[in-house]
Design a protein around this motif. Structure first.
Motif, PDB file in Angstrom:
ATOM      1  N   THR A  47       0.818  -1.298  -0.036  1.00  0.00           N
ATOM      2  CA  THR A  47       0.075  -0.386  -0.041  1.00  0.00           C
ATOM      3  C   THR A  47       0.700   1.224   0.088  1.00  0.00           C
ATOM      4  N   GLY A  48       1.872   1.196  -0.664  1.00  0.00           N
ATOM      5  CA  GLY A  48       2.621   2.545  -1.250  1.00  0.00           C
ATOM      6  C   GLY A  48       2.370   2.830  -2.497  1.00  0.00           C
ATOM      7  N   GLU A  49       3.398   3.816  -2.867  1.00  0.00           N
ATOM      8  CA  GLU A  49       3.134   4.238  -4.399  1.00  0.00           C
ATOM      9  C   GLU A  49       4.508   4.349  -4.672  1.00  0.00           C
ATOM     10  N   THR A  67       7.238  -1.078  -2.555  1.00  0.00           N
ATOM     11  CA  THR A  67       7.812   0.341  -2.437  1.00  0.00           C
ATOM     12  C   THR A  67       9.388   0.253  -2.484  1.00  0.00           C
ATOM     13  N   ILE A  85       7.739  11.217  -2.613  1.00  0.00           N
ATOM     14  CA  ILE A  85       7.492  10.127  -1.978  1.00  0.00           C
ATOM     15  C   ILE A  85       8.792   9.364  -1.762  1.00  0.00           C
ATOM     16  N   GLY A  88       7.131   4.880  -0.823  1.00  0.00           N
ATOM     17  CA  GLY A  88       5.834   4.616  -0.835  1.00  0.00           C
ATOM     18  C   GLY A  88       4.957   5.816  -0.403  1.00  0.00           C
ATOM     19  N   LYS A  89       5.375   6.456   0.667  1.00  0.00           N
ATOM     20  CA  LYS A  89       4.604   7.567   1.217  1.00  0.00           C
ATOM     21  C   LYS A  89       5.066   9.031   1.092  1.00  0.00           C
ATOM     22  N   SER A  90       4.193   9.839   0.814  1.00  0.00           N
ATOM     23  CA  SER A  90       4.445  11.438   0.394  1.00  0.00           C
ATOM     24  C   SER A  90       4.966  11.993   1.687  1.00  0.00           C
ATOM     25  N   ASP A 361      -3.755  13.492   4.361  1.00  0.00           N
ATOM     26  CA  ASP A 361      -3.595  11.796   4.269  1.00  0.00           C
ATOM     27  C   ASP A 361      -3.779  11.406   2.627  1.00  0.00           C
ATOM     28  N   LYS A 362      -3.069  10.886   2.058  1.00  0.00           N
ATOM     29  CA  LYS A 362      -3.135  10.352   0.713  1.00  0.00           C
ATOM     30  C   LYS A 362      -3.837   8.968   0.751  1.00  0.00           C
ATOM     31  N   LEU A 364      -4.132   5.553  -0.853  1.00  0.00           N
ATOM     32  CA  LEU A 364      -3.399   4.633  -1.643  1.00  0.00           C
ATOM     33  C   LEU A 364      -3.786   3.308  -1.513  1.00  0.00           C
ATOM     34  N   HIS A 385      -5.373  12.869  -2.735  1.00  0.00           N
ATOM     35  CA  HIS A 385      -5.793  13.465  -1.828  1.00  0.00           C
ATOM     36  C   HIS A 385      -7.130  13.863  -1.298  1.00  0.00           C
TER      37      HIS A 385
END
Length: 476
Positions: A47-49, A67, A85, A88-90, A361-362, A364, A385
């Motif tokens: 669950t990251g980007e 990630t 990022i 995986g997280k902003s 909080d984004k 994802l 977002h």
């Protein structure tokens, strides 16, 4: 590590092909791109980007995206500012100068991910970014030679002969490197060659003699190769079908790979609108995702496209909005924290009864559900977002998940947050039918990707001189 003399030299596809070649030989392999700048991204199994290209490379390696495959992803929201990022997280938005100062922190994340991958996989194929010859970016580099030197891995350098000047690209790149970096390059790959290889041989002999480095492979130009470029929007020209789809080319368009399945349908002319030109006549208009939704909405209005969308609907056309495009179709978009640009509110296009506020909080997540209209299965991912509120209790949702709904559909307009909406063949047929076009058969997206990865890998496998490759560091 695969580095390129230029952007779009073929690094991404070469890494994917090497991952598939090693997988076929029973080797546990993973892709890795320390730093990527791209607006096409994917949600991972954790669950990251990450960059969408690394998700494609993971498919080539036969593993789920993670990630660690792309620990630093930069998503530009303007010419000088990007969302950063990390694993995986902003961590927020930084301008170019601030990010340069942040690189030491980013470097720590890069080598944490690198260390984990080395422990989990027999081979890790690394992709550089841009070119190692960008001497202005050498300080604290984590994308090219700065990474290769610290990780102590050999580098193969790729150049695109289809652009011309391939020998100058190789020699000029070497001339920009330090002695240790120069020595780290153990071989060359000439990519996208057309014609009789014998006519190239004298040039190969000259290059090897001049540099003392082998040409490991001359990869042929693969006509019609259907693997999305890392970030480049496909050319605007359509394919001549009777049913016309036009995609608005926004300045900060994101995840345009959503629309690749539309470009593969027989009888459908799918094209990207040219900025600074009127929207072409179409049966279906699509407003894609954006990394700067309010900024791109203002740009769209300056183009006069809002009035043209209104005319399009008045004459019976259909409109689809995905993610940022969905938000634009609503009544209002608020960005109180300035997450994508200057803080403030914008009036939407007003075609859907929704209001959106961008929150810290984004979202994802990978999702699957059903189209409410007919129960067709849909699957994809969300990256946004926005928190969107439905303003009309009688509005009809587009998609049902286990315990929630997404999107809104009317007679002429629909929108939702789901990227990958068109990847399912049956869903694609249903949405085209809503738009006014009946299609009997569409290309299976996943099957095509596998087919094209195999085609690319076959070509590279045949092109590589494996004895030279072993001497240049690829020992299996």
């Amino acid at each position: 590590m695969i580095q390129g003399c230029t952007s779009d030299a073929g690094k991404t596809t070469i890494v994917a092909a090497l991952c598939r070649i090693l997988l076929r030989r029973g080797i546990k392999v993973a892709p890795f791109k320390p730093q990527n700048m791209a607006l096409n991204s994917a949600v991972t199994s954790d669950t990251g980007e990450i960059g969408r290209a690394q998700a494609m490379q993971a498919t080539a390696a036969g593993i789920a995206p993670h990630t660690d495959f792309n620990p630093v992803l930069l998503k530009p929201s303007s010419d000088c500012r990007a969302q950063v990022i990390i694993q995986g997280k902003s961590i927020g938005n930084l301008d170019a100068v601030d990010y340069h100062a942040y690189k030491q922190t980013a470097k720590k994340a890069v080598f944490e991910s690198w260390g984990r991958l080395k422990n989990q996989y027999e081979w890790v194929i690394v992709e550089g970014a841009g070119s190692p010859a960008e001497v202005n970016l050498r300080a604290a580099d984590i994308a090219n030679m700065g990474f290769a030197e610290e990780a102590d891995c050999p580098v193969w350098l790729v150049a695109d002969i289809d652009r011309g000047g391939v020998f100058a690209h190789f020699v000029g790149t070497l001339a920009c490197l330090s002695p240790s970096e120069h020595a780290r390059i153990t071989g060359f790959i000439i990519n996208r060659f057309r014609g009789d290889l014998s006519l190239l041989q004298s040039g190969i002999d000259w290059l090897e003699q001049k540099t003392g480095k082998p040409v490991i492979a001359v990869v042929p130009y693969l006509h019609g190769l259907d693997i999305a470029a890392e970030d480049a929007v496909p050319r605007s020209a359509g394919n001549g079908g009777a049913f016309k789809i036009v995609i608005a080319t926004l300045p900060h368009i994101s995840n345009h790979t959503d629309f690749d399945p539309l470009r593969r349908i027989a009888g459908v002319d799918c094209s990207y609108a040219t900025p600074n030109q009127p929207l072409p006549a179409a049966d279906l208009l699509i407003i894609p995702g954006s990394k700067n939704t309010r900024g791109d909405l203002a740009w769209l209005r300056r183009q006069g496209w809002d009035k043209q969308i209104e005319k399009h609907l008045r004459f019976g056309g259909k409109v689809i909005g995905i993610c940022g495009g969905y938000q634009m179709l609503g009544q209002t978009i608020a960005d109180p924290l300035g997450l994508e640009g200057e803080a403030g509110d914008s009036k939407g296009l007003g075609w859907l009864p929704i209001a959106t506020s961008l929150e810290q909080d984004k979202q994802l997540r990978n999702l699957s559900g059903q189209l409410l209209a007919n129960g067709e299965t849909v699957a994809g991912y969300e990256i946004h977002h926005g928190e969107t509120q439905i303003l009309d209790s009688t509005a009809i949702p587009l998609i049902k998940y286990a315990d929630e709904h997404d999107g809104v559909i009317t007679d002429q307009v629909l929108g939702c947050y789901l990227h990958g909406l068109f990847d399912s063949s049956e869903t694609l047929k249903s949405l085209l039918a809503w738009a006014g076009h009946q299609v009997a058969e569409v290309v299976d997206h996943q099957q095509l990707l596998e087919q094209e990865i195999n085609r690319l890998s076959d070509a590279l496998d045949q092109a590589i001189d494996w004895e030279k490759a072993r001497q240049a560091g690829l020992i299996m």
